[in-house]
Design a protein around this motif. Structure first.
Motif, PDB file in Angstrom:
ATOM      1  N   MET A  78       1.035  -1.208  -0.078  1.00 35.53           N
ATOM      2  CA  MET A  78       0.010   0.051  -0.011  1.00 35.53           C
ATOM      3  C   MET A  78       0.838   1.102  -0.049  1.00 35.53           C
ATOM      4  SD  MET A  78      -3.010  -1.442   0.078  1.00 35.53           S
ATOM      5  CE  MET A  78      -4.089  -0.102   0.452  1.00 35.53           C
ATOM      6  N   LYS A  79       0.417   2.230  -0.596  1.00 36.64           N
ATOM      7  CA  LYS A  79       1.053   3.428  -0.546  1.00 36.64           C
ATOM      8  C   LYS A  79       0.187   4.791  -0.455  1.00 36.64           C
ATOM      9  CE  LYS A  79       1.475   3.939  -5.707  1.00 36.64           C
ATOM     10  NZ  LYS A  79       2.253   3.647  -6.905  1.00 36.64           N
ATOM     11  N   THR A  80       0.822   5.728  -0.029  1.00 34.00           N
ATOM     12  CA  THR A  80       0.071   7.111   0.280  1.00 34.00           C
ATOM     13  C   THR A  80       0.015   8.236  -0.650  1.00 34.00           C
ATOM     14  OG1 THR A  80       0.295   6.351   2.484  1.00 34.00           O
ATOM     15  CG2 THR A  80      -0.593   8.957   2.119  1.00 34.00           C
ATOM     16  N   CYS A  81      -1.193   8.774  -0.940  1.00 29.64           N
ATOM     17  CA  CYS A  81      -1.002   9.928  -1.933  1.00 29.64           C
ATOM     18  C   CYS A  81      -0.360  11.129  -1.307  1.00 29.64           C
ATOM     19  CB  CYS A  81      -2.353  10.388  -2.210  1.00 29.64           C
ATOM     20  SG  CYS A  81      -2.469  11.894  -3.183  1.00 29.64           S
ATOM     21  N   PRO A  82       0.600  11.708  -1.738  1.00 29.99           N
ATOM     22  CA  PRO A  82       1.492  12.813  -1.239  1.00 29.99           C
ATOM     23  C   PRO A  82       0.632  14.155  -1.175  1.00 29.99           C
ATOM     24  CG  PRO A  82       2.149  12.418  -3.557  1.00 29.99           C
ATOM     25  CD  PRO A  82       1.477  11.253  -3.135  1.00 29.99           C
ATOM     26  N   GLN A  83      -0.425  14.177  -1.867  1.00 29.88           N
ATOM     27  CA  GLN A  83      -1.156  15.541  -1.755  1.00 29.88           C
ATOM     28  C   GLN A  83      -2.383  15.353  -0.820  1.00 29.88           C
ATOM     29  OE1 GLN A  83      -2.546  17.647  -5.376  1.00 29.88           O
ATOM     30  NE2 GLN A  83      -0.666  16.924  -6.598  1.00 29.88           N
ATOM     31  N   CYS A  84      -3.319  14.126  -0.753  1.00 29.54           N
ATOM     32  CA  CYS A  84      -4.569  14.169  -0.054  1.00 29.54           C
ATOM     33  C   CYS A  84      -4.223  13.395   1.013  1.00 29.54           C
ATOM     34  CB  CYS A  84      -5.838  13.951  -0.930  1.00 29.54           C
ATOM     35  SG  CYS A  84      -5.630  12.301  -1.466  1.00 29.54           S
ATOM     36  N   ALA A  98      -4.665   9.997   0.883  1.00 32.57           N
ATOM     37  CA  ALA A  98      -5.451   8.780   0.859  1.00 32.57           C
ATOM     38  C   ALA A  98      -4.550   7.379   0.729  1.00 32.57           C
ATOM     39  CB  ALA A  98      -6.314   8.898  -0.506  1.00 32.57           C
ATOM     40  N   THR A  99      -5.011   6.410   1.339  1.00 33.72           N
ATOM     41  CA  THR A  99      -4.320   5.250   1.173  1.00 33.72           C
ATOM     42  C   THR A  99      -4.640   4.304  -0.258  1.00 33.72           C
ATOM     43  OG1 THR A  99      -4.381   4.984   3.475  1.00 33.72           O
ATOM     44  CG2 THR A  99      -4.024   2.965   2.448  1.00 33.72           C
ATOM     45  N   LEU A 100      -3.704   4.295  -0.894  1.00 35.93           N
ATOM     46  CA  LEU A 100      -3.911   3.486  -2.295  1.00 35.93           C
ATOM     47  C   LEU A 100      -3.163   2.245  -2.304  1.00 35.93           C
ATOM     48  CD1 LEU A 100      -3.173   6.739  -4.211  1.00 35.93           C
ATOM     49  CD2 LEU A 100      -5.475   5.709  -3.626  1.00 35.93           C
ATOM     50  N   LYS A 101      -3.655   1.420  -3.310  1.00 37.85           N
ATOM     51  CA  LYS A 101      -2.888   0.067  -3.571  1.00 37.85           C
ATOM     52  C   LYS A 101      -1.443   0.282  -4.232  1.00 37.85           C
ATOM     53  CE  LYS A 101      -6.652  -2.990  -4.137  1.00 37.85           C
ATOM     54  NZ  LYS A 101      -7.249  -4.091  -4.966  1.00 37.85           N
ATOM     55  N   ASP A 102      -0.456  -0.771  -4.155  1.00 36.36           N
ATOM     56  CA  ASP A 102       0.865  -0.311  -4.484  1.00 36.36           C
ATOM     57  C   ASP A 102       0.883  -0.066  -6.053  1.00 36.36           C
ATOM     58  OD1 ASP A 102       2.122  -2.931  -2.317  1.00 36.36           O
ATOM     59  OD2 ASP A 102       1.788  -0.774  -2.265  1.00 36.36           O
ATOM     60  N   ASP A 103       0.151  -0.767  -7.071  1.00 34.22           N
ATOM     61  CA  ASP A 103       0.058  -0.503  -8.237  1.00 34.22           C
ATOM     62  C   ASP A 103      -0.832   0.587  -8.952  1.00 34.22           C
ATOM     63  OD1 ASP A 103      -2.362  -1.678  -7.917  1.00 34.22           O
ATOM     64  OD2 ASP A 103      -2.338  -3.058  -9.364  1.00 34.22           O
ATOM     65  N   ALA A 104      -1.212   1.592  -7.959  1.00 30.04           N
ATOM     66  CA  ALA A 104      -2.189   2.759  -8.449  1.00 30.04           C
ATOM     67  C   ALA A 104      -1.167   3.642  -8.969  1.00 30.04           C
ATOM     68  CB  ALA A 104      -2.921   3.306  -7.199  1.00 30.04           C
ATOM     69  N   LEU A 105      -1.681   4.357 -10.065  1.00 27.24           N
ATOM     70  CA  LEU A 105      -1.068   5.266 -10.875  1.00 27.24           C
ATOM     71  C   LEU A 105      -1.563   6.668 -10.718  1.00 27.24           C
ATOM     72  CD1 LEU A 105      -0.730   3.448 -14.321  1.00 27.24           C
ATOM     73  CD2 LEU A 105       0.916   3.571 -12.534  1.00 27.24           C
ATOM     74  N   PHE A 106      -2.839   6.659 -10.360  1.00 32.20           N
ATOM     75  CA  PHE A 106      -3.418   7.995  -9.682  1.00 32.20           C
ATOM     76  C   PHE A 106      -4.230   7.900  -8.599  1.00 32.20           C
ATOM     77  CE2 PHE A 106      -2.255  10.317 -13.761  1.00 32.20           C
ATOM     78  CZ  PHE A 106      -2.307   9.186 -14.724  1.00 32.20           C
ATOM     79  N   CYS A 107      -4.231   8.869  -7.876  1.00 30.96           N
ATOM     80  CA  CYS A 107      -5.085   9.116  -6.799  1.00 30.96           C
ATOM     81  C   CYS A 107      -6.498   8.981  -6.793  1.00 30.96           C
ATOM     82  CB  CYS A 107      -4.909  10.116  -5.897  1.00 30.96           C
ATOM     83  SG  CYS A 107      -5.684  10.263  -4.289  1.00 30.96           S
ATOM     84  N   ALA A 108      -7.185   7.783  -6.386  1.00 33.61           N
ATOM     85  CA  ALA A 108      -8.797   7.587  -6.701  1.00 33.61           C
ATOM     86  C   ALA A 108      -9.427   8.920  -5.928  1.00 33.61           C
ATOM     87  CB  ALA A 108      -9.201   6.447  -6.131  1.00 33.61           C
ATOM     88  N   GLU A 109      -9.021   9.898  -4.988  1.00 34.43           N
ATOM     89  CA  GLU A 109      -9.886  10.741  -4.275  1.00 34.43           C
ATOM     90  C   GLU A 109      -9.589  11.838  -5.083  1.00 34.43           C
ATOM     91  OE1 GLU A 109     -11.641   8.101  -2.291  1.00 34.43           O
ATOM     92  OE2 GLU A 109     -12.052  10.149  -2.168  1.00 34.43           O
ATOM     93  N   CYS A 110      -8.236  12.336  -5.188  1.00 35.00           N
ATOM     94  CA  CYS A 110      -7.850  13.684  -5.561  1.00 35.00           C
ATOM     95  C   CYS A 110      -7.524  13.704  -7.166  1.00 35.00           C
ATOM     96  CB  CYS A 110      -7.137  14.536  -4.798  1.00 35.00           C
ATOM     97  SG  CYS A 110      -5.239  13.808  -4.912  1.00 35.00           S
ATOM     98  N   GLY A 111      -7.184  12.684  -7.708  1.00 35.27           N
ATOM     99  CA  GLY A 111      -6.691  12.774  -9.129  1.00 35.27           C
ATOM    100  C   GLY A 111      -5.335  12.715  -9.372  1.00 35.27           C
TER     101      GLY A 111
END
Length: 478
Positions: free
Chosen positions: A1-7, A9-22
């Motif tokens: 798991m990784k964290t969005c640096p802007q908002c 949000a907790t995201l999956k390791d393979d996520a390319l964009f934040c599902a909350e703030c984009g």
């Protein structure tokens, strides 16, 4: 798991964009360059304009916000689609409105609508509403296609109107899958847009056919359905589209247009024929119509012809015709009464009282008989030096012709008693409230007689006035 640096949000390791703030995450730089995967001229122009391909979210952010993230309920598939929608290149933004319109209306995606990012989140919500999931490892299973067709508008509502028939449910009598084929993409760009939209580029177009029927109609049909595959699960897109349909009636009509909204009307004894000639269908319906009033019942037989239209169902031909019209009078034995006191006179006044009764007898060939009484009485003091008022009392038997329009809630009747020179005009008028009896039927009555009720003698002249009374309200006796 990784964290969005802007908002945060907790995201999956393979996520390319934040599902909350984009926000674009580390390592996502290559994903947004959709134009590099296409040979279409529009993509070439986009690649020569970096501003059109490097803006990750601004082109569609306002449109994405129109559908709340809470409407996306199917897990990572739709979260991924939402993130990819924010990252889609701005060169397709001009097509967003058209793509969203087609998908929201339930249509299968067309060549331009398949990957429009601006409407992606709204489209995901629509797809969730019509989704059918099943595990499969090849073609879309027949039972999944059947389930899709079973829930379609065609099977649920039929192919033609049920205006003149009983709305019985349709059943899927026959069904088979005719063919399945991969959706044919027009370009690599279109394939990539589809992948951005649905998270997969696996799409199958399934053609199926069969027969549905209820008690009144039978329809043979061919429909086309579209499915995508995601993680070994098939997802239906939109609703089955009717390619062809042929409907025939199984019986004649089961109802007719109501000829009146009158509360007094009723219908009975309905019947219809069912006729076929060289592939054309017709039905002739008849029913008895009855108008029930307090004084009579009007009856007739209505006849209506219908022809079958394969696209819309049974259609009425012209207006219904009425035959065998009859009026059955029910006045016999009904009694109406009047009792009133009124002021009379101008230069001086006096009180006169009126009382009377009409008892209806038998009706024969439209002629009505009745017995009657009528009394006109002046009070003491009505007479003077020049004026003499006399009481009048009448009774007898009278008869006359009933006048009534079929289906109308009123009648008129002129009763004549030749022996006593009395004419009584009756006009049914409605109802009135009578103390102790409630609402009762009424008639407006006028009486013309040859009886003298007033004599004038004065200044060398004399005159006799005959009794004539109008505007009397007779109430039915309970």
């Amino acid at each position: 798991m990784k964290t969005c640096p802007q908002c945060g949000a907790t995201l999956k390791d393979d996520a390319l964009f934040c599902a909350e703030c984009g926000a674009k995450l580390e390592g996502a730089g290559e994903t947004s360059k959709v134009a590099e995967a296409t040979e279409a001229p529009e993509a070439t122009e986009a690649s020569e304009t970096p501003e059109a391909t490097e803006a990750p979210a601004t082109a569609t952010a306002s449109e994405s916000e129109e559908t709340p993230a809470s409407s996306v309920t199917q897990g990572n598939l739709f979260e991924t689609a939402k993130a990819k929608a924010k990252a889609t290149a701005s060169e397709v933004a001009s097509e967003a409105a058209h793509g969203a319109k087609d998908i929201k209306s339930g249509k299968r995606p067309n060549k331009k609508a398949l990957g429009i990012a601006g409407a992606a989140i709204a489209v995901v919500a629509v797809i969730v509403a019509v989704a059918i999931f099943v595990m499969s490892a090849g073609n879309v299973p027949d039972d999944v296609v059947r389930q899709s067709v079973q829930g379609s508008h065609l099977v649920q509502s039929g192919a033609v109107s049920s205006q003149y028939t009983d709305s019985t449910p349709y059943e899927l009598k026959e069904f088979k899958v005719d063919k399945q084929e991969d959706y044919q993409f027009s370009s690599a760009d279109e394939r990539q847009l589809v992948k951005n939209w649905y998270g997969t580029d696996q799409m199958r177009v399934v053609t199926s056919s069969g027969k549905i029927a209820n008690e009144s109609f039978e329809t043979t049909f061919t429909v086309e359905s579209c499915f995508t595959k995601q993680n070994d699960q098939w997802l239906e897109i939109g609703s089955p589209e009717v390619v062809s349909k042929t409907t025939v009636p199984l019986k004649g009509v089961s109802s007719m247009d109501q000829l009146s909204n009158n509360a007094n009307v009723s219908y009975s004894d309905f019947s219809s024929t069912f006729d076929e000639s060289n592939g054309s269908y017709a039905s002739t319906a008849t029913q008895k119509v009855t108008y029930t009033y307090w004084f009579a019942a009007d009856t007739a037989t209505d006849t209506q012809t219908f022809v079958f239209d394969a696209s819309s169902g049974w259609k009425a031909q012209g207006d219904a015709t009425a035959s065998d019209q009859q009026t059955n009078w029910t006045l016999n034995g009904k009694t109406f009464e009047v009792s009133a006191n009124d002021q009379q006179g101008s230069s001086w006044s006096y009180t006169k009282s009126r009382s009377g009764q009409i008892v209806f007898g038998e009706t024969a060939d439209g002629m009505q008989s009745a017995t009657y009484t009528y009394a006109w009485t002046p009070t003491d003091g009505a007479s003077n030096q020049y004026n003499t008022y006399s009481a009048v009392s009448l009774e007898g038997t009278a008869s006359g012709e009933l006048v009534h329009e079929f289906g109308n809630g009123s009648f008129t009747l002129e009763l004549n008693d030749a022996e006593h020179a009395v004419t009584i005009n009756c006009n049914s008028s409605g109802t009135s409230t009578v103390a102790g009896s409630g609402k009762m039927q009424t008639m407006k009555v006028g009486i013309t007689t040859n009886a003298t009720y007033h004599t004038y003698t004065g200044f060398g002249a004399s005159r006799e006035d005959k009794l004539k009374d109008t505007g009397l309200t007779y109430n039915e006796k309970a």
